[in-house]
Design a protein around this motif. Sequence first.
Motif, PDB file in Angstrom:
ATOM      1  N   GLU A 171       0.837  -1.208   0.000  1.00 58.10           N
ATOM      2  CA  GLU A 171       0.000   0.000   0.000  1.00 58.10           C
ATOM      3  C   GLU A 171       0.869   1.255   0.000  1.00 58.10           C
ATOM      4  N   LEU A 172       1.931   1.251   0.799  1.00 58.53           N
ATOM      5  CA  LEU A 172       2.853   2.383   0.845  1.00 58.53           C
ATOM      6  C   LEU A 172       3.531   2.584  -0.515  1.00 58.53           C
ATOM      7  N   ALA A 173       3.892   1.498  -1.171  1.00 55.09           N
ATOM      8  CA  ALA A 173       4.510   1.592  -2.497  1.00 55.09           C
ATOM      9  C   ALA A 173       3.541   2.210  -3.503  1.00 55.09           C
ATOM     10  N   ASP A 174       2.264   1.819  -3.444  1.00 54.82           N
ATOM     11  CA  ASP A 174       1.261   2.401  -4.341  1.00 54.82           C
ATOM     12  C   ASP A 174       1.122   3.903  -4.096  1.00 54.82           C
ATOM     13  N   ARG A 175       1.064   4.310  -2.815  1.00 52.46           N
ATOM     14  CA  ARG A 175       0.946   5.742  -2.488  1.00 52.46           C
ATOM     15  C   ARG A 175       2.204   6.491  -2.922  1.00 52.46           C
ATOM     16  N   THR A 176       3.356   5.865  -2.817  1.00 50.82           N
ATOM     17  CA  THR A 176       4.609   6.474  -3.255  1.00 50.82           C
ATOM     18  C   THR A 176       4.575   6.744  -4.750  1.00 50.82           C
ATOM     19  N   CYS A 177       4.140   5.749  -5.532  1.00 53.24           N
ATOM     20  CA  CYS A 177       4.027   5.938  -6.990  1.00 53.24           C
ATOM     21  C   CYS A 177       3.077   7.079  -7.313  1.00 53.24           C
ATOM     22  N   GLU A 178       1.950   7.132  -6.625  1.00 54.32           N
ATOM     23  CA  GLU A 178       0.961   8.190  -6.867  1.00 54.32           C
ATOM     24  C   GLU A 178       1.546   9.566  -6.580  1.00 54.32           C
ATOM     25  N   ALA A 179       2.275   9.695  -5.466  1.00 53.97           N
ATOM     26  CA  ALA A 179       2.849  10.993  -5.102  1.00 53.97           C
ATOM     27  C   ALA A 179       3.892  11.441  -6.128  1.00 53.97           C
TER      28      ALA A 179
ATOM     29  N   ARG B 193      17.945  11.159  -6.932  1.00 55.61           N
ATOM     30  CA  ARG B 193      17.735  10.635  -5.578  1.00 55.61           C
ATOM     31  C   ARG B 193      17.367  11.770  -4.638  1.00 55.61           C
ATOM     32  N   ASP B 194      18.117  12.878  -4.711  1.00 51.78           N
ATOM     33  CA  ASP B 194      17.851  14.012  -3.830  1.00 51.78           C
ATOM     34  C   ASP B 194      16.487  14.637  -4.128  1.00 51.78           C
ATOM     35  N   ALA B 195      16.125  14.725  -5.414  1.00 52.05           N
ATOM     36  CA  ALA B 195      14.809  15.271  -5.779  1.00 52.05           C
ATOM     37  C   ALA B 195      13.692  14.377  -5.250  1.00 52.05           C
ATOM     38  N   ILE B 196      13.843  13.070  -5.392  1.00 58.43           N
ATOM     39  CA  ILE B 196      12.822  12.132  -4.900  1.00 58.43           C
ATOM     40  C   ILE B 196      12.697  12.241  -3.392  1.00 58.43           C
ATOM     41  N   LEU B 197      13.805  12.343  -2.687  1.00 59.93           N
ATOM     42  CA  LEU B 197      13.769  12.527  -1.226  1.00 59.93           C
ATOM     43  C   LEU B 197      12.952  13.757  -0.858  1.00 59.93           C
ATOM     44  N   GLN B 198      13.233  14.878  -1.517  1.00 58.27           N
ATOM     45  CA  GLN B 198      12.556  16.127  -1.183  1.00 58.27           C
ATOM     46  C   GLN B 198      11.083  16.110  -1.578  1.00 58.27           C
TER      47      GLN B 198
ATOM     48  N   GLY C 267       4.544  14.292   2.433  1.00 56.51           N
ATOM     49  CA  GLY C 267       4.139  13.701   3.706  1.00 56.51           C
ATOM     50  C   GLY C 267       4.684  12.313   3.985  1.00 56.51           C
ATOM     51  N   PHE C 268       5.736  11.932   3.302  1.00 60.23           N
ATOM     52  CA  PHE C 268       6.345  10.630   3.536  1.00 60.23           C
ATOM     53  C   PHE C 268       7.570  10.786   4.429  1.00 60.23           C
TER      54      PHE C 268
ATOM     55  N   ARG D 280       4.358   7.218   6.179  1.00 57.40           N
ATOM     56  CA  ARG D 280       3.758   8.531   5.887  1.00 57.40           C
ATOM     57  C   ARG D 280       3.625   9.287   7.174  1.00 57.40           C
ATOM     58  N   THR D 281       3.860  10.586   7.085  1.00 59.82           N
ATOM     59  CA  THR D 281       3.743  11.429   8.274  1.00 59.82           C
ATOM     60  C   THR D 281       2.430  12.196   8.296  1.00 59.82           C
ATOM     61  N   LEU D 282       1.731  12.217   7.174  1.00 61.21           N
ATOM     62  CA  LEU D 282       0.438  12.917   7.121  1.00 61.21           C
ATOM     63  C   LEU D 282      -0.704  11.943   7.179  1.00 61.21           C
TER      64      LEU D 282
END
Length: 136
Positions: free
Chosen positions: A22-30, A103-108, A114-115, A134-136
């Motif tokens: 589920e987290l991976a799916d939300r990551t792709c969406e973001a 990598r740095d862009a993806i981190l930011q 909210g991850f 996720r933090t949000l």
Amino acid sequence: MGEHGFDLPPKATREVMDWREELADRTCEALAQAGLPAHRVDLQGRPGANVQVDPLADGGVLVEWGTQEELATAAVDLLESGVDPSNLPHAIRHYETVQTCMRDAILQILASAGFHVARADAHTYGSAVHVKGRTL
């Protein structure tokens, strides 16, 4: 102990794996909302953010940037032919710069969305980003 005389790392539970999926799916969406091409690992090899779920107990969700094949192949071919590490060819330096910048862009981007993210262990996962939750 495994059949070859050494212990295999423990795998994550089904509940943890479901949460990671589920987290991976939300990551792709973001990442897609930010305009970056993002794919689950089954489509790895395509340019963009490759998101995968590591099944090990201490694993997690990982994002690694994939370049166009020509850029990666040029760098790999040069490394295989042997290079002086104190004077790397432009193709290798360029590939490393792209990997570091993305990598740095993806981190930011993910942190802003909210991850909870961090650089993954470079020895184990290379230039990947570790998405911890996720933090949000």
